[in-house]
Design a protein around this motif. Sequence first.
Motif, PDB file in Angstrom:
ATOM      1  N   GLU A 109      60.368 113.031  51.576  1.00 15.72           N
ATOM      2  CA  GLU A 109      60.629 113.027  53.013  1.00 15.72           C
ATOM      3  C   GLU A 109      59.350 112.724  53.804  1.00 15.72           C
ATOM      4  O   GLU A 109      59.366 111.929  54.755  1.00 15.72           O
ATOM      5  N   LEU A 110      58.250 113.326  53.421  1.00 15.07           N
ATOM      6  CA  LEU A 110      56.992 113.119  54.133  1.00 15.07           C
ATOM      7  C   LEU A 110      56.529 111.672  54.036  1.00 15.07           C
ATOM      8  O   LEU A 110      56.009 111.103  55.006  1.00 15.07           O
ATOM      9  N   CYS A 111      56.706 111.054  52.886  1.00 11.43           N
ATOM     10  CA  CYS A 111      56.298 109.666  52.710  1.00 11.43           C
ATOM     11  C   CYS A 111      57.207 108.689  53.452  1.00 11.43           C
ATOM     12  O   CYS A 111      56.736 107.742  54.080  1.00 11.43           O
ATOM     13  N   LYS A 112      58.492 108.922  53.401  1.00 12.33           N
ATOM     14  CA  LYS A 112      59.449 107.951  53.928  1.00 12.33           C
ATOM     15  C   LYS A 112      59.689 108.087  55.425  1.00 12.33           C
ATOM     16  O   LYS A 112      60.029 107.090  56.088  1.00 12.33           O
ATOM     17  N   ARG A 113      59.502 109.292  55.967  1.00 12.45           N
ATOM     18  CA  ARG A 113      59.856 109.481  57.375  1.00 12.45           C
ATOM     19  C   ARG A 113      58.817 110.223  58.216  1.00 12.45           C
ATOM     20  O   ARG A 113      59.007 110.354  59.417  1.00 12.45           O
ATOM     21  N   ARG A 114      57.720 110.664  57.625  1.00 15.58           N
ATOM     22  CA  ARG A 114      56.768 111.475  58.394  1.00 15.58           C
ATOM     23  C   ARG A 114      55.353 110.879  58.446  1.00 15.58           C
ATOM     24  O   ARG A 114      54.445 111.514  58.956  1.00 15.58           O
ATOM     25  N   GLY A 115      55.144 109.684  57.903  1.00 11.82           N
ATOM     26  CA  GLY A 115      53.842 109.030  58.028  1.00 11.82           C
ATOM     27  C   GLY A 115      52.746 109.588  57.145  1.00 11.82           C
ATOM     28  O   GLY A 115      51.559 109.470  57.461  1.00 11.82           O
ATOM     29  N   VAL A 116      53.120 110.169  56.008  1.00 12.17           N
ATOM     30  CA  VAL A 116      52.142 110.723  55.064  1.00 12.17           C
ATOM     31  C   VAL A 116      52.093 109.836  53.827  1.00 12.17           C
ATOM     32  O   VAL A 116      53.132 109.419  53.313  1.00 12.17           O
ATOM     33  N   ASN A 117      50.877 109.555  53.338  1.00 13.69           N
ATOM     34  CA  ASN A 117      50.778 108.764  52.102  1.00 13.69           C
ATOM     35  C   ASN A 117      49.783 109.358  51.108  1.00 13.69           C
ATOM     36  O   ASN A 117      49.342 108.660  50.180  1.00 13.69           O
ATOM     37  N   SER A 118      49.452 110.649  51.267  1.00 17.59           N
ATOM     38  CA  SER A 118      48.485 111.260  50.355  1.00 17.59           C
ATOM     39  C   SER A 118      48.758 112.751  50.240  1.00 17.59           C
ATOM     40  O   SER A 118      49.158 113.402  51.217  1.00 17.59           O
ATOM     41  N   PHE A 119      48.512 113.286  49.046  1.00 12.76           N
ATOM     42  CA  PHE A 119      48.788 114.696  48.780  1.00 12.76           C
ATOM     43  C   PHE A 119      47.600 115.325  48.069  1.00 12.76           C
ATOM     44  O   PHE A 119      47.107 114.792  47.076  1.00 12.76           O
ATOM     45  N   LYS A 120      47.156 116.477  48.585  1.00 18.09           N
ATOM     46  CA  LYS A 120      45.977 117.159  48.064  1.00 18.09           C
ATOM     47  C   LYS A 120      46.378 118.200  47.028  1.00 18.09           C
ATOM     48  O   LYS A 120      47.268 119.029  47.266  1.00 18.09           O
ATOM     49  N   THR A 121      45.706 118.152  45.883  1.00 16.81           N
ATOM     50  CA  THR A 121      45.932 119.133  44.827  1.00 16.81           C
ATOM     51  C   THR A 121      44.608 119.807  44.474  1.00 16.81           C
ATOM     52  O   THR A 121      43.528 119.306  44.782  1.00 16.81           O
TER      53      THR A 121
END
Length: 473
Positions: A124-136
């Motif tokens: 959801e974050l990638c497709k509709r919220r403008g996010v393309n990176s995830f911190k681990t």
Amino acid sequence: MCKKDIYIENGVIAKIGDDIPIAKNTLVVDAEYNYILPGGVDPNTHMEMEMMGEVTADDFFTGTRAALAGGTTTIIDFAIPAKGESLISTYERYRKMAAKACCDYGFHVGVTWWSDKVAGEMDELCKRRGVNSFKTFMAFKDIWQLSDAELTSVFKQCRKLGAIALIHAEDGDFIHDNQRKILALGFKGPEGHLLSRPEDAEAEAIGRACHIACQTMCPLYVDHVMSKTAASVLAVKRKEGCVVFGETLVSALGTDGSHYFNPSWLHAAAHVVSPPLRPDPSTSDHLIQMLNKDGLQVVGSDHCVFSGQQKMVGMDDFTKIPTGTNGVEDRLTVTWEKAVHQGRMDPMRFVEVTSTNPAKIFNLYPKKGCIQVGSDADLVIWDTQDPRTISAQTHVQAVDFNIFEGMEVHGIPKYVFLRGNLVVDNGLMKAQSGMGRFLEMKTFPKHVYKDIRQKEDVINIRHNLNIEKCFYC
């Protein structure tokens, strides 16, 4: 280097050329004898972040004003949920807090636990919220740390979505055990932070993270590479074909870990950051060499500031000191001083590591990170003729200490434009709350995924030719 006029219209660069005709009542800024740089892009900030029960001294207003004061016009901050907390609700909370930002901004979102729900929220974050990176995280045991199996699942989902995995690379299990041993030996002050997190713990984790990324074909961005050993491991992994990008911090270029042994507890605690600053005085030079050789690609700030009073919650136990230092306001000036002014980096590479490369990696280029027709008019008139001295008494950021205190710098932002708006006018701050815009960062950034696709093509060719050797072996 060339002399050109730049004409701005409706917030973007409309023309670049010689003697551009302009209408009456047009604001004209004379940049003669100065550099004109694209606004800085800082991909590692923490505004209004909670840690150890404390909230950072800089919120999205004061922190982004400080960014503009230092010539940075875009930040990418972190929305990091607690274990079990919704990624989307955390993201929405940070979006609301960031509405008062003075500069443009985007978000990385943290993944601190794993389930099918998390995978769906990443989608959801990638497709509709403008996010393309995830911190681990490979450290901060029992708080944010993931197991290798969980990291593998996150990296696979990032690859599926066309996102980038970010990693805090330190061996968390080793550090957790080391902290108990060092406390038992009586080291309770800030020096214990350094002693519990040796270079090997950072280097080992980077190698392991790169291995997982290679096996899952996921592009990896390693935050805050702080040691010579860690930087060398990352550079080797890049040469071996891993699609991995490395960021060091301005703190690692501008100061060192000798401060952890300062007799003033508050002075020492102000330098506590994870991974820690290293006491080896040659670290800065090595990291700058790695930046020049493209072993590292970015200088970030990891701006995460706590006041002296906030740091004192860890007075009797270094593991409870909120970690983080200043940097967003001084990132460009200190990097210029240590690298360019001292003759160890040319101005073009300086622009790449402080602006262009992060913009490309996180898919903001060419809107951000360059000066060309059609780009946002984020410009910095850079003055190298009038040095100044960094001081907590005069900085803009809302913290009572500056780890670069007393450093004379020979490159400073004289004028700063954000989308054509003059927000710093010869040192006078004109930025207003809410001027910043949220930047949607689209997935499958070309600069990153072209390398992934090349690796996949090679693997497919080898498979079709019945070559069994693993590409990464």
